[in-house]
Design a protein around this motif. Structure first.
Motif, PDB file in Angstrom:
ATOM      1  N   ARG C   9      25.003 -12.606  67.018  1.00  0.00           N
ATOM      2  CA  ARG C   9      25.979 -12.217  68.028  1.00  0.00           C
ATOM      3  C   ARG C   9      25.292 -11.581  69.249  1.00  0.00           C
ATOM      4  O   ARG C   9      24.141 -11.169  69.177  1.00  0.00           O
ATOM      5  CB  ARG C   9      26.976 -11.220  67.439  1.00  0.00           C
ATOM      6  N   PHE C  10      26.067 -11.475  70.300  1.00  0.00           N
ATOM      7  CA  PHE C  10      25.633 -10.806  71.532  1.00  0.00           C
ATOM      8  C   PHE C  10      25.051  -9.416  71.217  1.00  0.00           C
ATOM      9  O   PHE C  10      24.017  -9.024  71.771  1.00  0.00           O
ATOM     10  CB  PHE C  10      26.857 -10.682  72.437  1.00  0.00           C
ATOM     11  N   LEU C  70      21.091 -15.972  70.255  1.00  0.00           N
ATOM     12  CA  LEU C  70      22.555 -15.927  70.267  1.00  0.00           C
ATOM     13  C   LEU C  70      23.118 -17.259  69.780  1.00  0.00           C
ATOM     14  O   LEU C  70      22.731 -18.316  70.279  1.00  0.00           O
ATOM     15  CB  LEU C  70      22.981 -15.655  71.717  1.00  0.00           C
ATOM     16  N   GLY C  71      24.027 -17.182  68.830  1.00  0.00           N
ATOM     17  CA  GLY C  71      24.678 -18.392  68.327  1.00  0.00           C
ATOM     18  C   GLY C  71      23.989 -19.006  67.126  1.00  0.00           C
ATOM     19  O   GLY C  71      24.567 -19.875  66.466  1.00  0.00           O
TER      20      GLY C  71
END
Lengths: 143, 143, 143, 143
Positions: C9-10, C70-71
């Motif tokens: 996640r961020f 991220l991701g």
């Protein structure tokens, strides 16, 4: 106003290169700790570990006006706007130089950490709060 | 309402054994990410890494009504209350069973992460937002 | 091997757009929690809050071979390599698809949280550990 | 040895009232930042934001010998044990008074943050490192 300068570190910043907003609240929590210890003369660690009291946040209303970046020297400051029986209302701001980065209104509630119930603000804390009251600050105390 | 359940973990809790309030905002940030990806159909990681767009928080007004503890299953939910040109206003809540733990009003602003300037809400996001609007939600778009 | 997938996640990522390494340890702590609850059948929240026992990390030796972004869907897994009287040695890894991102050797010590002294591994935990032992895993128990 | 004192804050501590181990690594990351800026004379924020270079951790082998508590004044220190072409090996320790709380061996790798590839240690950093080398520290540089 009680003020502290904090360096914006790598750990505070997100993939956009700016402070991830929850990290501001970690910094603001540190500001309140330092204020208790250095401003009010009540050691914040001892308050928690020995007296089993804490000051959880009941409300945080924060406006972020400009992003902060790695290497910024963020000056955080607070004043007291209202003193209740258990609650303490604060105006908080963060700035870099003259540029405001955030403004917040925060309500702390003095609690017993064992019961998580609010308790009256202890007298020596109440006395200290007066020094950080801005004009028009109201104070109530149940008798 | 878009909802997600989060387990309250050791990492979220403080020496009082309750959620440290900045950690709620980490969880709320995850809620918004999941909402973009699963609710709006716009992959939140791709938005950041490929399209270089983000949704920084311009305002967070959060009231914490009851503490949350290790092992709680916190249900976080959001609805849209207002759609501006770049800004999205949300009502957010967190509850465990029927007990409300927090209620928040949050304003996100769609930004270009390279300039950190606000940009109009992209059409496919705007379309998706409508599904999460509560009664009385207003929508504006500069033409 | 006990495995869990975690979305990067961020909140996990730093200004370089990759996981900030302390955040990996937050994720690994969650892996151990889930392993206790779902793998060993010992609710990790109850262990802490009711039985006042914890499993602080005595050693963490972690090699980060490739960055995570991220991701990414990071699959974290663990096996038991040694069972002592109070200590549990783990091999931990994180991968995305077939690409290893981290490998770690971690030692947990079962402790009483009130005294912070190590205590013998409770029998029902010891029994559960056997299922996650890799070949050559040694086990000792003081009699 | 480069040393810094850090106050153990509420935000660092877990429900057991001791430092949550990932928080030590946040503190160690700050130590390395301060060391670059104040010890090596290379501003760590500028390194990241202007020169697009970073020092991700390739390995962290940390032993936690005693817990740290709220209010502790943790003295973190580091020395250089090996200087490679891109890698810097450190011995790190944390103590409160004379009591060791953690000892770590950490490998940093100087990287270009845009490619995430390792790059040779820049000469002015290499020069600075020499001041923090302990006896027997080896240094290699590809020619």
């Amino acid at each position: 106003m009680f003020e502290r300068e904090e360096l914006i570190r790598f750990a505070h910043c997100d993939p956009a290169g700016i402070v991830f907003y929850p990290q501001y609240f970690v910094l603001l929590n540190g500001l309140v700790e330092d204020w208790f210890t250095d401003g009010l003369g009540v050691d914040s660690a001892e308050l928690v570990t020995v007296r089993k009291m804490g000051t959880p946040t009941a409300r945080m209303d924060c406006t972020f006006s400009r992003p902060s970046r790695l290497g910024d020297r963020l000056v955080l400051g607070l004043t007291v706007t209202k003193i209740g029986n258990s609650a303490i209302d604060l105006d908080v701001q963060g700035r870099v130089g003259d540029e405001i980065r955030l403004k917040a209104r925060q309500t702390l509630v003095v609690c017993c950490l064992e019961t998580m119930k609010s308790v009256p603000i202890p007298p020596e804390i109440r006395t200290g709060l007066a020094r950080y009251c801005r004009d028009g600050c109201s104070s109530e105390e149940k008798v």
